[in-house]
Motif scaffolding. Structure first.
Motif, PDB file in Angstrom:
ATOM      1  N   ILE A  78       0.828  -1.203   0.000  1.00  0.00           N
ATOM      2  CA  ILE A  78       0.000   0.000   0.000  1.00  0.00           C
ATOM      3  C   ILE A  78       0.865   1.257   0.000  1.00  0.00           C
ATOM      4  O   ILE A  78       0.519   2.265  -0.613  1.00  0.00           O
ATOM      5  N   PHE A  79       2.025   1.208   0.671  1.00  0.00           N
ATOM      6  CA  PHE A  79       2.912   2.375   0.681  1.00  0.00           C
ATOM      7  C   PHE A  79       3.639   2.518  -0.647  1.00  0.00           C
ATOM      8  O   PHE A  79       3.874   3.637  -1.116  1.00  0.00           O
ATOM      9  N   ILE A  80       3.988   1.387  -1.258  1.00  0.00           N
ATOM     10  CA  ILE A  80       4.625   1.440  -2.578  1.00  0.00           C
ATOM     11  C   ILE A  80       3.651   2.009  -3.601  1.00  0.00           C
ATOM     12  O   ILE A  80       4.018   2.847  -4.439  1.00  0.00           O
ATOM     13  N   ARG A  81       2.399   1.588  -3.507  1.00  0.00           N
ATOM     14  CA  ARG A  81       1.395   2.104  -4.434  1.00  0.00           C
ATOM     15  C   ARG A  81       1.128   3.585  -4.193  1.00  0.00           C
ATOM     16  O   ARG A  81       0.872   4.345  -5.121  1.00  0.00           O
ATOM     17  N   LEU A  82       1.186   4.002  -2.918  1.00  0.00           N
ATOM     18  CA  LEU A  82       0.976   5.408  -2.600  1.00  0.00           C
ATOM     19  C   LEU A  82       2.023   6.286  -3.266  1.00  0.00           C
ATOM     20  O   LEU A  82       1.729   7.394  -3.714  1.00  0.00           O
ATOM     21  N   VAL A  83       3.260   5.788  -3.355  1.00  0.00           N
ATOM     22  CA  VAL A  83       4.343   6.566  -3.958  1.00  0.00           C
ATOM     23  C   VAL A  83       4.281   6.493  -5.476  1.00  0.00           C
ATOM     24  O   VAL A  83       4.466   7.496  -6.172  1.00  0.00           O
ATOM     25  N   ALA A 127      -1.730  11.028  -6.031  1.00  0.00           N
ATOM     26  CA  ALA A 127      -2.443  11.210  -4.766  1.00  0.00           C
ATOM     27  C   ALA A 127      -3.925  10.885  -4.928  1.00  0.00           C
ATOM     28  O   ALA A 127      -4.561  10.349  -4.016  1.00  0.00           O
ATOM     29  N   ARG A 128      -4.492  11.194  -6.087  1.00  0.00           N
ATOM     30  CA  ARG A 128      -5.911  10.921  -6.318  1.00  0.00           C
ATOM     31  C   ARG A 128      -6.202   9.433  -6.293  1.00  0.00           C
ATOM     32  O   ARG A 128      -7.295   9.004  -5.896  1.00  0.00           O
ATOM     33  N   GLU A 129      -5.223   8.614  -6.682  1.00  0.00           N
ATOM     34  CA  GLU A 129      -5.419   7.175  -6.702  1.00  0.00           C
ATOM     35  C   GLU A 129      -4.930   6.493  -5.429  1.00  0.00           C
ATOM     36  O   GLU A 129      -5.533   5.540  -4.952  1.00  0.00           O
ATOM     37  N   GLY A 130      -3.789   6.981  -4.887  1.00  0.00           N
ATOM     38  CA  GLY A 130      -3.159   6.291  -3.769  1.00  0.00           C
ATOM     39  C   GLY A 130      -3.751   6.596  -2.413  1.00  0.00           C
ATOM     40  O   GLY A 130      -3.863   5.708  -1.566  1.00  0.00           O
ATOM     41  N   PHE A 163       5.657   0.684 -20.681  1.00  0.00           N
ATOM     42  CA  PHE A 163       5.844  -0.146 -19.496  1.00  0.00           C
ATOM     43  C   PHE A 163       5.680   0.683 -18.215  1.00  0.00           C
ATOM     44  O   PHE A 163       5.064   0.243 -17.242  1.00  0.00           O
ATOM     45  N   LEU A 164       6.235   1.911 -18.224  1.00  0.00           N
ATOM     46  CA  LEU A 164       6.149   2.764 -17.044  1.00  0.00           C
ATOM     47  C   LEU A 164       4.714   3.180 -16.748  1.00  0.00           C
ATOM     48  O   LEU A 164       4.317   3.313 -15.592  1.00  0.00           O
ATOM     49  N   SER A 165       3.928   3.419 -17.797  1.00  0.00           N
ATOM     50  CA  SER A 165       2.535   3.837 -17.586  1.00  0.00           C
ATOM     51  C   SER A 165       1.715   2.765 -16.883  1.00  0.00           C
ATOM     52  O   SER A 165       0.692   3.056 -16.269  1.00  0.00           O
ATOM     53  N   GLN A 166       2.163   1.497 -16.976  1.00  0.00           N
ATOM     54  CA  GLN A 166       1.482   0.406 -16.285  1.00  0.00           C
ATOM     55  C   GLN A 166       1.896   0.310 -14.819  1.00  0.00           C
ATOM     56  O   GLN A 166       1.172  -0.248 -14.006  1.00  0.00           O
ATOM     57  N   LYS A 167       3.050   0.883 -14.477  1.00  0.00           N
ATOM     58  CA  LYS A 167       3.601   0.728 -13.134  1.00  0.00           C
ATOM     59  C   LYS A 167       3.414   1.960 -12.254  1.00  0.00           C
ATOM     60  O   LYS A 167       3.267   1.832 -11.040  1.00  0.00           O
ATOM     61  N   CYS A 168       3.468   3.150 -12.838  1.00  0.00           N
ATOM     62  CA  CYS A 168       3.405   4.355 -12.022  1.00  0.00           C
ATOM     63  C   CYS A 168       2.759   5.485 -12.807  1.00  0.00           C
ATOM     64  O   CYS A 168       2.620   5.412 -14.035  1.00  0.00           O
ATOM     65  N   ASN A 169       2.380   6.518 -12.082  1.00  0.00           N
ATOM     66  CA  ASN A 169       1.785   7.725 -12.648  1.00  0.00           C
ATOM     67  C   ASN A 169       2.748   8.866 -12.397  1.00  0.00           C
ATOM     68  O   ASN A 169       3.087   9.158 -11.248  1.00  0.00           O
ATOM     69  N   VAL A 200       9.911   8.777  -8.476  1.00  0.00           N
ATOM     70  CA  VAL A 200       9.573   8.735  -7.045  1.00  0.00           C
ATOM     71  C   VAL A 200      10.277   9.850  -6.291  1.00  0.00           C
ATOM     72  O   VAL A 200       9.684  10.520  -5.438  1.00  0.00           O
ATOM     73  N   LEU A 201      11.553  10.087  -6.599  1.00  0.00           N
ATOM     74  CA  LEU A 201      12.305  11.149  -5.914  1.00  0.00           C
ATOM     75  C   LEU A 201      11.706  12.521  -6.194  1.00  0.00           C
ATOM     76  O   LEU A 201      11.639  13.377  -5.302  1.00  0.00           O
ATOM     77  N   ILE A 202      11.263  12.727  -7.441  1.00  0.00           N
ATOM     78  CA  ILE A 202      10.634  14.009  -7.775  1.00  0.00           C
ATOM     79  C   ILE A 202       9.303  14.165  -7.047  1.00  0.00           C
ATOM     80  O   ILE A 202       8.968  15.241  -6.543  1.00  0.00           O
ATOM     81  N   LYS A 203       8.536  13.087  -6.968  1.00  0.00           N
ATOM     82  CA  LYS A 203       7.269  13.145  -6.244  1.00  0.00           C
ATOM     83  C   LYS A 203       7.498  13.457  -4.768  1.00  0.00           C
ATOM     84  O   LYS A 203       6.767  14.253  -4.162  1.00  0.00           O
TER      85      LYS A 203
END
Length: 398
Positions: A60-65, A69-72, A282-288, A325-328
């Motif tokens: 859940i924390f990995i998904r939050l990052v 924010a709207r999804e996590g 590939f990235l669009s499937q893993k992160c926003n 992730v670092l930028i977020k």
């Protein structure tokens, strides 16, 4: 010549929090504390999940990052609510360990951030990072206990009602006792609501109080309650200004971060060609890549499996996820430093109106004064030296 800061001593000073939040020392403290908090949450949840005490996993924390924010945020809020609603002992124990660890991290980092903000706003001076950390370390237990005091108060009166309910299990006499003593239970309920509600509203003033006054947790709690009750309209007005201005700043910073990542991807993709397009899919499937989730325009992307990527492309994709992730985290660090800075300014403004205390009045440690006095004693002035040398002559004359 240095820049002259304009302090108006009214609500317009809250707008200074945007610039104050970008102090490199505050950003470093906030970034380090945010990373430490994520690491602590992941370790604790992984440990208690392995012990079968909780059903939640660190995902859940990995998904939050990785997500926006709207999804996590709704996901982690749902998982936390599911964890505490059954009131299972193991889940409550894990949640307590999680909260105490986060509170310890932010007692050190948040105390240092508010200390830097207090000295900056009151004295127009900048203190070094080491001094701010030394101050928060000395006042660590004050920072740590101040948010817990209202919680302890609520639990105390709740425990009083529970004990009264246990007495009600006594046949006949217990029922009569509860019937006669129920008004005291109502008083306890009122105190629980009062302590909990006002404490939640005044929670934002506890760290700034300790940083500005050099006081303890009790003084932080009393000032937080006093300021909210004494000036409710002014408190609400300042909070509305702080929230609206903070949201505008957050949207601006999040859009800038998204634009930086988007342009970097676009320009690299022009040079790298089809391979980078495969990585982007590939990235669009893993992160926003958007922090808030409102900048990305959803577009159909072909599904790309990990097996279809070579080891070098996997390495590139993994590093790009790390950079995103670092930028977020940088964006969310700004949010935290802004909140600490803005709440410190609001504390000074309310203190001026309620206690008639000058804005420039801030607690300064006496270490420098004691050090200078020690140097004076060690190295006496020339006049004192002459006085000492002349004393034998006076005695001889006598």
């Amino acid at each position: 010549m240095g820049e002259v800061k304009t302090i108006r001593h009214d609500w317009r000073d809250i707008l200074r929090a945007f610039k104050m939040a970008f102090d490199p020392k505050k950003m470093f403290l906030g970034y380090s504390a945010l990373l430490a908090s994520l690491f602590w949450c992941t370790i604790v949840v992984a440990l208690f999940s392995a012990l079968k005490l909780i059903s939640t996993t660190p995902c859940i924390f990995i998904r939050l990052v990785l997500c926006s924010a709207r999804e996590g945020v709704p996901v982690i809020a749902g998982n936390v609510s599911q964890a505490i609603m059954p009131l299972d002992f193991g889940e409550l124990f894990a949640l307590s360990i999680l909260i105490f660890g986060i509170l310890a991290i932010w007692s050190l980092a948040g105390g240092a951030i508010t200390r830097i903000s207090a000295v900056d706003y009151a004295k127009d001076e900048s203190i070094c990072l080491i001094d701010a950390l030394k101050f928060s370390r000395k006042k660590f237990w004050s920072y740590f206990w101040s948010p817990l005091v209202p919680v302890i108060g609520v639990f105390f009166f709740a425990l009083c009602n529970v004990i009264g309910g246990l007495l009600g299990r006594i046949p006949v006499f217990g029922e009569i006792l509860v019937a006669l003593g129920f008004p005291f239970a109502l008083i306890s309920g009122f105190l629980m609501v009062f302590i909990g509600l006002i404490g939640a509203l005044g929670l934002c003033f506890m760290f700034p109080t300790i940083s500005a006054e050099g006081s303890d947790a009790f003084d932080a709690m009393s000032r937080a309650y006093s300021y909210v009750i004494s000036r409710p309209k002014q408190f609400i007005l300042y909070c509305i200004i702080n929230t609206l201005y903070g949201l505008i700043c957050l949207i601006f910073i999040a859009c800038i971060a998204w634009l930086v990542v988007r342009l970097s991807f676009y320009t690299i993709g022009i040079g790298m060609g089809q391979k980078f397009g495969l990585i982007q899919s590939f990235l669009s499937q893993k992160c926003n890549i958007a922090c808030l989730g409102f900048c990305n325009v959803p577009s159909p992307q072909p599904l790309v499996s990990t097996a279809s990527l070579t080891w070098s492309l996997k390495f590139l994709a993994g590093m790009l996820i790390v950079y995103i992730v670092l930028i977020k985290l940088t964006v969310w660090t700004f949010v935290l430093t802004y909140l600490f800075s803005a709440k410190t300014i609001i504390y000074f403004l309310l203190r001026k109106d309620i206690d008639s205390t000058d804005i420039s009045d801030v607690y300064i440690e006496e270490e420098k004064t004691e050090r200078s006095n020690a140097e004076v004693k060690t190295f006496p002035s020339s006049g004192e030296g002459n006085k000492d040398n002349s004393s034998p002559d006076k005695e001889s004359r006598l």
